[in-house]
Design a protein around this motif. Structure first.
Motif, short mmCIF file in Angstrom:
data_model
loop_
_atom_site.label_atom_id
_atom_site.label_comp_id
_atom_site.label_asym_id
_atom_site.label_seq_id
_atom_site.Cartn_x
_atom_site.Cartn_y
_atom_site.Cartn_z
N LYS A 139 0.11 -20.26 -42.78
CA LYS A 139 -0.44 -21.23 -41.83
C LYS A 139 -0.36 -20.69 -40.40
CE LYS A 139 0.38 -25.16 -44.76
NZ LYS A 139 1.22 -26.26 -45.13
N ASP A 142 -3.19 -18.27 -40.02
CA ASP A 142 -4.45 -18.99 -39.86
C ASP A 142 -4.62 -19.50 -38.43
OD1 ASP A 142 -5.03 -18.55 -42.52
OD2 ASP A 142 -4.61 -20.61 -43.17
N GLU A 146 -7.14 -17.45 -36.22
CA GLU A 146 -8.30 -18.33 -36.42
C GLU A 146 -8.97 -18.05 -37.77
OE1 GLU A 146 -10.72 -17.84 -32.92
OE2 GLU A 146 -9.23 -18.83 -31.65
N LYS A 147 -8.15 -18.11 -38.81
CA LYS A 147 -8.61 -17.92 -40.19
C LYS A 147 -8.44 -19.22 -40.95
CE LYS A 147 -9.04 -13.37 -39.88
NZ LYS A 147 -10.31 -12.70 -39.98
N GLU A 148 -8.97 -19.25 -42.16
CA GLU A 148 -8.78 -20.41 -43.02
C GLU A 148 -8.30 -19.93 -44.38
OE1 GLU A 148 -11.48 -23.96 -44.89
OE2 GLU A 148 -11.90 -23.34 -42.83
N ASN A 149 -7.13 -20.41 -44.79
CA ASN A 149 -6.54 -20.09 -46.09
C ASN A 149 -6.42 -18.58 -46.31
OD1 ASN A 149 -5.28 -20.85 -48.43
ND2 ASN A 149 -7.17 -21.18 -49.57
#
Length: 188
Positions: A139, A142, A146-149
């Motif tokens: 988390k 992320d 600036e990432k997701e999962n």
């Protein structure tokens, strides 16, 4: 997912390996590691298995325990597999900063086990601060990057190496090393 009972596995059938996680990266790298180590095909499936440690394990002892618990709890859920695998990522700190690593634990139907630890790498200060504040590493990655999962993709190692070493490759070598006792049964 339903698994069929496998009581008399014949050599021509694919042995079943259960990974104590539904994370597709952990499943794929386990399949790759077993296939490379044994030079044969395996059926590899993931199940949710309780680690018994915090979401973000700290230190070798806690992280290894999480991996071991995932393998053992996978065996309890589905005892008819040939192997059970636990992968657990952890963090620790030394005088150079916070670093990440993972432990792999493999168990077979005869009670034999193998374990191995990945290499380590240091985390950026911004990520380390978030983790120290109670956030899980994935988390924090992320948020900072600036990432997701990201933990179900390249993970921290993939982000920080710009994809040169992704999470699957990072785990694969340690899985093969954890299989050494099974590859050399006459001396282990």
């Amino acid at each position: 997912m339903q698994f069929r009972k496998r009581q008399n596995i014949q050599e021509s059938e694919k042995p079943l390996v259960l990974v104590g996680s539904k994370n597709p990266v952990k499943i794929a790298c386990t399949e790759d590691g077993f296939t490379q180590a044994f030079n044969r095909s395996f059926l590899v499936e993931g199940i949710n298995a309780f680690s018994g440690v915090p979401d973000q394990p700290v230190g070798d002892e806690e992280t290894l325990l999480g991996a071991k618990n995932r393998a053992i709890n996978s065996q309890k859920v589905f005892p008819d597999a040939n192997y059970w695998v636990g992968l657990e990522g952890g963090i620790d700190e030394d005088n150079h900063g916070m670093f990440a690593f993972a432990w792999i634990y493999v168990l077979d139907r005869n009670g034999k086990s193998g374990q191995s630890k990945t290499g380590t790498f240091y985390l950026p200060k911004k990520v380390a601060e978030l983790v120290k504040g109670g956030m899980e590493l994935g988390k924090a990655d992320d948020l900072v990057f600036e990432k997701e999962n990201s933990k179900q993709q390249g993970g921290s190692v993939g982000i920080l190496t710009h994809g040169v070493v992704d999470r699957s490759e990072y785990y694969r070598q340690a899985i093969i090393l954890a299989l050494i006792p099974f590859l050399n049964e006459n001396i282990y």
